[in-house]
Design an enzyme around this catalytic site. Structure first.
Site, PDB file in Angstrom:
ATOM      1  N   LYS A  61       5.377   0.292   7.940  1.00 18.40           N
ATOM      2  CA  LYS A  61       5.115   1.579   7.299  1.00 18.40           C
ATOM      3  C   LYS A  61       6.390   2.409   7.337  1.00 18.40           C
ATOM      4  CE  LYS A  61       1.630   5.186   7.078  1.00 18.40           C
ATOM      5  NZ  LYS A  61       0.329   5.645   7.592  1.00 18.40           N
ATOM      6  N   ASP A 108      -9.956  10.898   9.967  1.00 23.96           N
ATOM      7  CA  ASP A 108      -9.891  10.467   8.564  1.00 23.96           C
ATOM      8  C   ASP A 108     -10.616   9.130   8.404  1.00 23.96           C
ATOM      9  OD1 ASP A 108      -9.252  10.811   5.925  1.00 23.96           O
ATOM     10  OD2 ASP A 108      -7.264   9.901   6.081  1.00 23.96           O
ATOM     11  N   VAL A 146       3.696   1.208   2.643  1.00 21.26           N
ATOM     12  CA  VAL A 146       3.485   0.114   3.583  1.00 21.26           C
ATOM     13  C   VAL A 146       3.924  -1.177   2.905  1.00 21.26           C
ATOM     14  CG1 VAL A 146       1.829  -1.105   5.037  1.00 21.26           C
ATOM     15  CG2 VAL A 146       1.549   1.343   4.626  1.00 21.26           C
ATOM     16  N   MET A 179       1.431   9.463   3.737  1.00 22.50           N
ATOM     17  CA  MET A 179       2.476   9.419   4.753  1.00 22.50           C
ATOM     18  C   MET A 179       3.589   8.447   4.416  1.00 22.50           C
ATOM     19  SD  MET A 179       2.116  11.459   7.369  1.00 22.50           S
ATOM     20  CE  MET A 179       2.930  10.626   8.718  1.00 22.50           C
ATOM     21  N   GLY A 180       3.555   7.786   3.280  1.00 23.95           N
ATOM     22  CA  GLY A 180       4.631   6.892   2.920  1.00 23.95           C
ATOM     23  C   GLY A 180       4.134   5.608   2.305  1.00 23.95           C
ATOM     24  N   GLY A 224       0.390   5.760   0.557  1.00 19.49           N
ATOM     25  CA  GLY A 224      -0.471   6.848   1.002  1.00 19.49           C
ATOM     26  C   GLY A 224       0.327   8.119   1.155  1.00 19.49           C
ATOM     27  N   GLY A 275       0.819  -1.201   0.000  1.00 11.96           N
ATOM     28  CA  GLY A 275       0.000   0.000   0.000  1.00 11.96           C
ATOM     29  C   GLY A 275       0.850   1.248   0.000  1.00 11.96           C
TER      30      GLY A 275
END
Length: 582
Positions: A49, A143, A34, A31-32, A29, A27
């Protein structure tokens, strides 16, 4: 950019970071990335992550990432993804958490389409319980969206649902907000009005996102389908909550009532907890089980209860799953529509007997009853000032119809908006305390219908006012030959706020104000000017005129564009970009 991200992710495969061997990307996103990884010492799979080095060097990103680790690690709940480890190695921030072998809710919705209410409650019930645990810890997730809900199959316990990603969570009390003033964090389609406006948040903001998510699960669509982000944000601020039954006529109206209350604009109008919202949604389709009639029992002889020993407290309530005491929630009340009071009829006056008539020869005619005057009409409620300048307009790229009006007085009124159907009846669109509402039920290409606005103040009502349809205006000589997309459909939404259609490609606008007459052009030498950016419009829902400007006055709005370091203003106003500020 995607090629660079894929290349960066591929460079991590096979490497060892903080005792974790990275195996596959699962994954990405904001923020970085995964990864699926193996903790070499513990010999178990984890989700790792990772924040890239260029972001780890940024203080703001690093603080947000460290907060995610601290918040998530402090929570103990069976439906919250647990954290194993977190730290900083070789300029990289990492977070090691349980690996969930499943899929997010977005994949479930793509595969299954609109879901039954029972299925929605089964998926979102654990999420609501997890959110309530987050709120009891004094935190707000901020969120709630399909991508942050994981669904996994469990051989012993069946389907398991997890809430994850606290990267933008913040404390609701007793802590400093790590988000900069005026900076908006979250996902637009699931953000509460108070989150968009940058106000103080509590758990009811997450409930708003959960209600929007329930609407998505029930209908297969987001609550406010708009092409532009600022239109979505404006709908969250002003539009009435959408009705599920408009797309799912097979569901009862109680589903609409539950979703509307969970997604109410004012936090005080929502349910006390997220679990209470899910219970109301479940009760809308599952009737309560009838209770068996109790059998009469003989009254037992009362026995004396021994007094508790000194120093012994009564037993604590049985803890809920996750170790937290289960709260006793107040029963939810059914939503009722406000009904205008019916005035009692005035008593009829006593009839006055007629004087006796002189006798006449011949047969006596039958007596004629004395006429009783009709009762006087009941005195109606005192009149409320009628709304002014009621308009209904449709944007060029948005099939929804926006109805705007100006208050008839300084008080804060409640407005009822009704739409005239093709058969001539009036159908209620919604009620609001704002001076604008969006009707998304009009089919694309259909003519703009008539709308009726009634203002209410306590038990008093105004006369109904019917809207005037405003069709999109094509570019004319007034807009000039500059190629600027013109600002259109300017209206006064409140005592100091201007609302209009902000065209695509325009990032700034100039507001021109005159007290004596309408401004003739943007370069009017006798006018006061403000330049307000598009981001300010997204956050505030309109352009706000300073209180120092004398009222009444004439206002007009022109488009602006940046050319290098200079601001270029459109040479003229659109014909609909003028209004009067009362």
């Amino acid at each position: 950019m995607p090629e660079q991200q894929n290349s960066l992710a591929a460079s991590w495969i096979g490497r060892v970071l903080a005792g974790h061997r990275i195996e596959a990307l699962i994954g990405e996103g904001g923020m970085g990335m995964v990864f699926r990884a193996t903790h070499l010492r513990l010999r178990r799979q984890v989700a790792l992550k990772l924040l890239p080095a260029r972001l780890a060097a940024d203080d703001d990103f690093r603080r947000r990432f460290e907060r995610e680790a601290a918040i998530a690690a402090s929570l103990e709940h069976p439906n919250i993804v647990p954290i194993y480890d977190a730290g900083h190695v070789d300029g990289n921030l990492y977070l090691s958490m349980r690996y969930i072998d499943g899929e997010d809710l977005s994949a479930v919705l793509r595969r299954g389409g609109p879901l039954p209410v029972e299925r929605v409650c089964a998926l979102l019930g654990p999420v609501a319980d997890a959110l309530d645990a987050v709120h009891e810890a004094g935190l707000v997730h901020r969120d709630v969206k399909p991508g942050n809900i994981l669904v996994a199959a469990n051989a012993r316990r069946g389907e398991q649902v997890y809430l994850c990603d606290f990267g933008i969570a913040k404390a609701s009390a007793g802590d400093h907000d790590i988000t900069s003033a005026g900076q908006y964090m979250g996902t637009a389609q699931y953000s509460s009005p108070e989150q968009i406006e940058g106000k103080w948040l509590d758990g009811r903001s997450d409930q708003y996102g959960l209600a929007c998510l329930a609407y998505r699960c029930l209908t297969g669509e987001v609550p406010y389908p708009r092409t532009a982000t600022h239109a979505v944000i404006f709908a969250h601020l002003t539009a009435e909550p959408p009705r599920v039954t408009a797309l799912r006529p097979d569901l009862p109206p109680a589903v609409d009532a539950a979703v509307a209350k969970g997604a109410a604009k004012q936090p005080d109008h929502r349910f006390p907890t997220c679990t209470a919202f899910i219970e109301a949604l479940r009760a809308a389709v599952i009737p309560p089980r009838p209770q068996p009639r109790p059998r009469p029992q003989p009254h037992p002889r009362p026995r004396p209860h021994p007094a508790p020993a000194p120093g012994h407290a009564p037993p604590a309530p049985r803890p809920a799953p996750g170790g937290q005491p289960r709260r006793v929630l107040p029963p939810t009340l059914p939503l009722t529509e406000p009904v205008a009071p019916v005035p009692a009829p005035a008593p009829a006056p006593e009839p006055v007997p007629a004087p006796p008539a002189a006798p006449t020869p011949g047969p006596t005619p039958a007596p004629t009853p004395d006429p009783v005057p009709d009762p006087a009409p009941a005195p109606g409620p005192s009149a409320v000032p009628t709304p002014l300048e009621v308009r209904a307009a449709r944007g060029e790229n948005d099939p929804s119809v926006t109805i705007t009006w100006t208050p008839g007085g300084p008080e804060e009124f409640e407005y009822k908006i009704s739409r005239r159907t093709p058969d001539g009846r009036w159908r209620v669109v919604g009620r609001t305390t704002h001076t604008a509402i969006v009707d998304g039920a009009v089919p694309p290409g259909a003519p703009i219908p008539e709308y009726e606005i009634v203002a209410r103040l306590g038990d008093r009502f105004s006369e109904p006012v019917v809207s005037t349809a405003v069709e999109p205006v094509e570019d004319s000589e007034e807009t000039g030959d500059s190629g600027f997309p013109p600002v259109r459909h300017l209206a006064v939404a409140s005592a100091d706020t201007l609302v209009f259609d902000w065209p695509d490609g325009i990032t700034e606008a100039m507001v021109v104000v005159r007290g004596d007459r309408p401004p003739t052009s943007p370069d009017d030498p006798a006018a006061t000017r403000w330049k307000i950016t598009n981001m300010r419009y997204q956050l505030d829902g309109g352009l706000r005129i300073p209180a120092s400007v004398p009222r009444p006055c004439h206002v007009a709005v022109a488009s602006c564009q940046r050319d290098g370091g200079a601001l270029v203003v459109a040479p003229a106003f659109d014909r609909t970009a003028r209004a009067v500020l009362p």
